[in-house]
Design a protein around this motif. Sequence first.
Motif, PDB file in Angstrom:
ATOM      1  N   MET A  90      -1.336   9.065  -6.240  1.00  0.00           N
ATOM      2  CA  MET A  90       0.118   8.988  -6.438  1.00  0.00           C
ATOM      3  C   MET A  90       0.690   7.672  -5.929  1.00  0.00           C
ATOM      4  SD  MET A  90       1.322  11.583  -3.398  1.00  0.00           S
ATOM      5  CE  MET A  90       3.024  11.533  -3.928  1.00  0.00           C
ATOM      6  N   GLU A  91       1.777   7.260  -6.574  1.00  0.00           N
ATOM      7  CA  GLU A  91       2.583   6.184  -6.002  1.00  0.00           C
ATOM      8  C   GLU A  91       3.484   6.845  -4.964  1.00  0.00           C
ATOM      9  OE1 GLU A  91       4.208   2.652  -8.349  1.00  0.00           O
ATOM     10  OE2 GLU A  91       4.502   4.356  -9.647  1.00  0.00           O
ATOM     11  N   PRO A  92       3.450   6.439  -3.712  1.00  0.00           N
ATOM     12  CA  PRO A  92       4.322   7.089  -2.728  1.00  0.00           C
ATOM     13  C   PRO A  92       5.799   6.991  -3.105  1.00  0.00           C
ATOM     14  CG  PRO A  92       3.123   5.206  -1.769  1.00  0.00           C
ATOM     15  CD  PRO A  92       2.584   5.417  -3.137  1.00  0.00           C
ATOM     16  N   SER A 120      -7.962  -6.319 -10.090  1.00  0.00           N
ATOM     17  CA  SER A 120      -6.686  -5.879 -10.669  1.00  0.00           C
ATOM     18  C   SER A 120      -6.384  -4.494 -10.137  1.00  0.00           C
ATOM     19  CB  SER A 120      -6.797  -5.818 -12.200  1.00  0.00           C
ATOM     20  OG  SER A 120      -7.742  -4.819 -12.544  1.00  0.00           O
ATOM     21  N   GLY A 121      -5.141  -4.078 -10.326  1.00  0.00           N
ATOM     22  CA  GLY A 121      -4.762  -2.730  -9.917  1.00  0.00           C
ATOM     23  C   GLY A 121      -5.610  -1.688 -10.638  1.00  0.00           C
ATOM     24  N   THR A 122      -5.874  -1.931 -11.911  1.00  0.00           N
ATOM     25  CA  THR A 122      -6.706  -1.005 -12.695  1.00  0.00           C
ATOM     26  C   THR A 122      -8.055  -0.785 -12.019  1.00  0.00           C
ATOM     27  OG1 THR A 122      -5.685  -1.595 -14.791  1.00  0.00           O
ATOM     28  CG2 THR A 122      -7.938  -0.761 -14.906  1.00  0.00           C
ATOM     29  N   GLU A 123      -8.700  -1.883 -11.661  1.00  0.00           N
ATOM     30  CA  GLU A 123     -10.021  -1.765 -11.011  1.00  0.00           C
ATOM     31  C   GLU A 123      -9.914  -1.031  -9.685  1.00  0.00           C
ATOM     32  OE1 GLU A 123     -12.590  -5.143 -10.363  1.00  0.00           O
ATOM     33  OE2 GLU A 123     -11.824  -6.051 -12.181  1.00  0.00           O
ATOM     34  N   THR A 162       3.673   8.647 -13.934  1.00  0.00           N
ATOM     35  CA  THR A 162       3.234   7.456 -13.189  1.00  0.00           C
ATOM     36  C   THR A 162       2.178   6.692 -13.969  1.00  0.00           C
ATOM     37  OG1 THR A 162       1.560   8.735 -12.020  1.00  0.00           O
ATOM     38  CG2 THR A 162       3.638   8.355 -10.869  1.00  0.00           C
ATOM     39  N   TYR A 163       2.007   5.447 -13.589  1.00  0.00           N
ATOM     40  CA  TYR A 163       1.001   4.567 -14.209  1.00  0.00           C
ATOM     41  C   TYR A 163       0.089   4.053 -13.114  1.00  0.00           C
ATOM     42  CZ  TYR A 163      -0.973   0.540 -16.694  1.00  0.00           C
ATOM     43  OH  TYR A 163      -1.833  -0.370 -17.264  1.00  0.00           O
ATOM     44  N   HIS A 164      -1.212   4.162 -13.347  1.00  0.00           N
ATOM     45  CA  HIS A 164      -2.160   3.659 -12.348  1.00  0.00           C
ATOM     46  C   HIS A 164      -3.164   2.685 -12.961  1.00  0.00           C
ATOM     47  CE1 HIS A 164      -0.665   6.520  -9.381  1.00  0.00           C
ATOM     48  NE2 HIS A 164      -0.809   7.480 -10.255  1.00  0.00           N
ATOM     49  N   GLY A 165      -2.864   2.163 -14.166  1.00  0.00           N
ATOM     50  CA  GLY A 165      -3.776   1.206 -14.764  1.00  0.00           C
ATOM     51  C   GLY A 165      -4.384   1.748 -16.039  1.00  0.00           C
ATOM     52  N   ALA A 214      -2.562  -4.394  -4.892  1.00  0.00           N
ATOM     53  CA  ALA A 214      -2.712  -5.542  -5.805  1.00  0.00           C
ATOM     54  C   ALA A 214      -1.381  -6.293  -5.785  1.00  0.00           C
ATOM     55  CB  ALA A 214      -3.091  -5.082  -7.210  1.00  0.00           C
ATOM     56  N   LYS A 215      -1.056  -6.978  -6.851  1.00  0.00           N
ATOM     57  CA  LYS A 215       0.228  -7.690  -7.017  1.00  0.00           C
ATOM     58  C   LYS A 215       0.614  -8.575  -5.817  1.00  0.00           C
ATOM     59  CE  LYS A 215       2.009  -4.404 -10.433  1.00  0.00           C
ATOM     60  NZ  LYS A 215       1.767  -4.993 -11.727  1.00  0.00           N
ATOM     61  N   ALA A 216       1.466  -8.094  -4.903  1.00  0.00           N
ATOM     62  CA  ALA A 216       2.008  -8.975  -3.855  1.00  0.00           C
ATOM     63  C   ALA A 216       0.935  -9.513  -2.912  1.00  0.00           C
ATOM     64  CB  ALA A 216       3.070  -8.227  -3.044  1.00  0.00           C
ATOM     65  N   PHE A 236      -3.024   6.830  -1.958  1.00  0.00           N
ATOM     66  CA  PHE A 236      -1.732   6.194  -2.201  1.00  0.00           C
ATOM     67  C   PHE A 236      -1.984   4.950  -3.047  1.00  0.00           C
ATOM     68  CE2 PHE A 236       1.455   7.447   1.424  1.00  0.00           C
ATOM     69  CZ  PHE A 236       1.544   8.728   0.888  1.00  0.00           C
ATOM     70  N   ASP A 237      -1.472   4.960  -4.270  1.00  0.00           N
ATOM     71  CA  ASP A 237      -1.556   3.764  -5.096  1.00  0.00           C
ATOM     72  C   ASP A 237      -0.375   2.878  -4.713  1.00  0.00           C
ATOM     73  OD1 ASP A 237      -1.690   1.783  -6.931  1.00  0.00           O
ATOM     74  OD2 ASP A 237      -1.629   3.074  -8.701  1.00  0.00           O
ATOM     75  N   GLU A 238      -0.679   1.885  -3.892  1.00  0.00           N
ATOM     76  CA  GLU A 238       0.369   0.979  -3.393  1.00  0.00           C
ATOM     77  C   GLU A 238       0.299  -0.385  -4.090  1.00  0.00           C
ATOM     78  OE1 GLU A 238       2.414   1.011  -0.026  1.00  0.00           O
ATOM     79  OE2 GLU A 238       1.156   2.347   1.185  1.00  0.00           O
ATOM     80  N   VAL A 239      -0.137  -0.355  -5.355  1.00  0.00           N
ATOM     81  CA  VAL A 239      -0.206  -1.613  -6.116  1.00  0.00           C
ATOM     82  C   VAL A 239       1.168  -2.291  -6.154  1.00  0.00           C
ATOM     83  CG1 VAL A 239      -0.475  -2.472  -8.489  1.00  0.00           C
ATOM     84  CG2 VAL A 239      -2.280  -1.097  -7.451  1.00  0.00           C
ATOM     85  N   LYS A 240       2.222  -1.500  -6.285  1.00  0.00           N
ATOM     86  CA  LYS A 240       3.562  -2.101  -6.312  1.00  0.00           C
ATOM     87  C   LYS A 240       4.228  -2.113  -4.934  1.00  0.00           C
ATOM     88  CE  LYS A 240       5.142  -1.787 -11.061  1.00  0.00           C
ATOM     89  NZ  LYS A 240       6.099  -1.183 -12.003  1.00  0.00           N
ATOM     90  N   THR A 241       4.063  -1.034  -4.178  1.00  0.00           N
ATOM     91  CA  THR A 241       4.779  -0.944  -2.895  1.00  0.00           C
ATOM     92  C   THR A 241       4.088  -1.732  -1.773  1.00  0.00           C
ATOM     93  OG1 THR A 241       3.586   1.124  -2.488  1.00  0.00           O
ATOM     94  CG2 THR A 241       5.857   1.320  -3.290  1.00  0.00           C
ATOM     95  N   LEU A 255       7.360   3.716  -8.776  1.00  0.00           N
ATOM     96  CA  LEU A 255       7.917   2.444  -9.254  1.00  0.00           C
ATOM     97  C   LEU A 255       7.493   2.155 -10.692  1.00  0.00           C
ATOM     98  CD1 LEU A 255       7.722   0.032  -6.150  1.00  0.00           C
ATOM     99  CD2 LEU A 255       9.612   1.443  -6.943  1.00  0.00           C
ATOM    100  N   ASN A 256       6.920   3.154 -11.339  1.00  0.00           N
ATOM    101  CA  ASN A 256       6.625   2.985 -12.760  1.00  0.00           C
ATOM    102  C   ASN A 256       7.487   3.917 -13.589  1.00  0.00           C
ATOM    103  OD1 ASN A 256       4.417   0.976 -13.439  1.00  0.00           O
ATOM    104  ND2 ASN A 256       3.649   1.949 -11.593  1.00  0.00           N
ATOM    105  N   CYS A 257       8.583   4.314 -12.999  1.00  0.00           N
ATOM    106  CA  CYS A 257       9.526   5.208 -13.673  1.00  0.00           C
ATOM    107  C   CYS A 257      10.909   4.752 -13.230  1.00  0.00           C
ATOM    108  CB  CYS A 257       9.214   6.618 -13.190  1.00  0.00           C
ATOM    109  SG  CYS A 257       9.605   7.868 -14.401  1.00  0.00           S
TER     110      CYS A 257
HETATM  111  N1  PMP Z   1      -1.132   1.004 -10.219  1.00  0.00           N
HETATM  112  C1  PMP Z   1       0.194   0.801 -10.243  1.00  0.00           C
HETATM  113  C2  PMP Z   1       1.074   1.625  -9.354  1.00  0.00           C
HETATM  114  C3  PMP Z   1       0.730  -0.179 -11.061  1.00  0.00           C
HETATM  115  O1  PMP Z   1       2.057  -0.366 -11.072  1.00  0.00           O
HETATM  116  C4  PMP Z   1      -0.130  -0.956 -11.872  1.00  0.00           C
HETATM  117  C5  PMP Z   1       0.396  -2.057 -12.770  1.00  0.00           C
HETATM  118  N2  PMP Z   1       1.722  -2.131 -12.966  1.00  0.00           N
HETATM  119  C6  PMP Z   1      -1.506  -0.699 -11.815  1.00  0.00           C
HETATM  120  C7  PMP Z   1      -1.976   0.281 -10.975  1.00  0.00           C
HETATM  121  C8  PMP Z   1      -2.455  -1.504 -12.641  1.00  0.00           C
HETATM  122  O2  PMP Z   1      -2.499  -2.801 -12.153  1.00  0.00           O
HETATM  123  P1  PMP Z   1      -3.057  -4.013 -13.043  1.00  0.00           P
HETATM  124  O3  PMP Z   1      -2.016  -4.295 -14.086  1.00  0.00           O
HETATM  125  O4  PMP Z   1      -3.235  -5.123 -12.052  1.00  0.00           O
HETATM  126  O5  PMP Z   1      -4.342  -3.559 -13.636  1.00  0.00           O
END
Ligand code: PMP
Length: 446
Positions: free
Chosen positions: A220-222, A124-127, A151-154, A281-283, A253-258, A225-227
């Motif tokens: 950081m999210e480059p 997951s993005g959290t991990e 920002t949100y990183h998990g 993660a995600k895509a 760079f947290d590119e979980v969304k980008t 996308l959590n705002c």
């Molecule tokens: N990082 C970012 C930038 C996210 O947007 C998210 C989830 N929206 C996470 C980490 C956490 O991902 P996950 O929900 O898969 O744990």
Amino acid sequence: MVKEETIEEYIARTPKSKKRWEEAREVIPGGVGSSVRYFNPYPFFISKAKGSRIWDVDGNEYIDYLMGYGINITGHAHPIIVDAVKEQLEKATAYTIPHEKSFLYIKELLRRFPMMDMFQFANSGTEATMHAVRIARAYTGKDKIVKIEGTYHGQHDYVLVSVQPPLAKTGPKWAPTPHVYSDGVPADTAKNTLIAPYNNVEAMENLFKKHEGEIAAVIMEPVMLNCGVILPKPDYLKDIRKLTEEYNVVLIFDEVKTGCRIAAGGASEFYKIKPDLVTLAKAIGGGLPLAVFGGKRDIMETIGPVGRTSHGGTYCANPLSVSAGLACLTKVMTNKMYKYITDLGEKLNKGIRDMIEDTDVKACVNGIGPVGYVFFIETAPVDFRTAAVNDLDKTWEFWFNMVNKGVLPWGPLQFEEWYMSIAHTKEDIAKTIETSGDALRKCAKG
Ligand code: PMP
């Protein structure tokens, strides 16, 4: 407050969902599997999804731009992904022993992120962000990290700081006060998580000077996308890269969304920046749970079995997720497809922008390629604080009016965004623009 008539229309459309939710909340906190899925008065329950559409248990059909918070970049149940998963299902869902698809998959990621030497798996993005922060600390021998306000990183403790802090508690805008986001996170956590405003290089440099020799990493999210969607100012990312190099701070760079969304190689490719570590993660998972983190060899090899930094996970590199991810990235998401979702995304952004002009509502659209968001403020925000003055009542009024007319514009949260998939069509976009005009007119009234 959302207008009574709007909520009444929602309730009239969703009686079976209401019943399901009432049962669910007796056995699951809030009746939802992840807290962000709840909204007042109750969430609708889904029965199935296909392509760009989802259906709820009452039989209502929606054009889906939530797309599993962006997981389903191929649209729901894409036949190539379904076949890849079916084929693997016959062999096994998990081996927990190395298998060939895992390194074929990583090779594809290395092709997309050529500045990286290695990737490792997470689920997951959290991990992924948890591991990235830990190895940055192990590599530098320092404890503090810098995170961007808003920002949100998990869900791990060190990043659950200043996620969406109440404006009254944020402190000076050039030096935000760290604010612990969740009960249960030790207050001491905030001592090691420093907060910087987005799009402000000077504030970042001030932090670096004040804590020189103590900071392991900037995460950081480059593109924020959590705002909603907040874009980097020209040169901001380049300047942050230069600064982190100057001060020997690892840039994550947290590119979980980008990642694998705004371009095949994510924001790193789009803005031509080489972070030290990237999280994805995600895509990348073709709709299944899959995440990775990657970086230069010397940083990545701080983790076991080569180094002494802990990494592991029973489900890591599980063949079902890897098969879906491999099919998604190598067979479905070609350059042509990235162009397709980018073009459609831009069409939607422009269409809603035109509607805003027509309806005279105080709102603006911020977007990049296949993602976008309507802020109910006049000018596009540049950081958390300029976004946080968003008109929440109008945001929900807009959201419910879209949902009541069969368009799920984004997740049921203030600051999410729409995700274009390759299953969306020009007709979907035309209907969405038309519906948004009606929804905006409702927002304009009273
Ligand atoms: N990082 C970012 C930038 C996210 O947007 C998210 C989830 N929206 C996470 C980490 C956490 O991902 P996950 O929900 O898969 O744990």
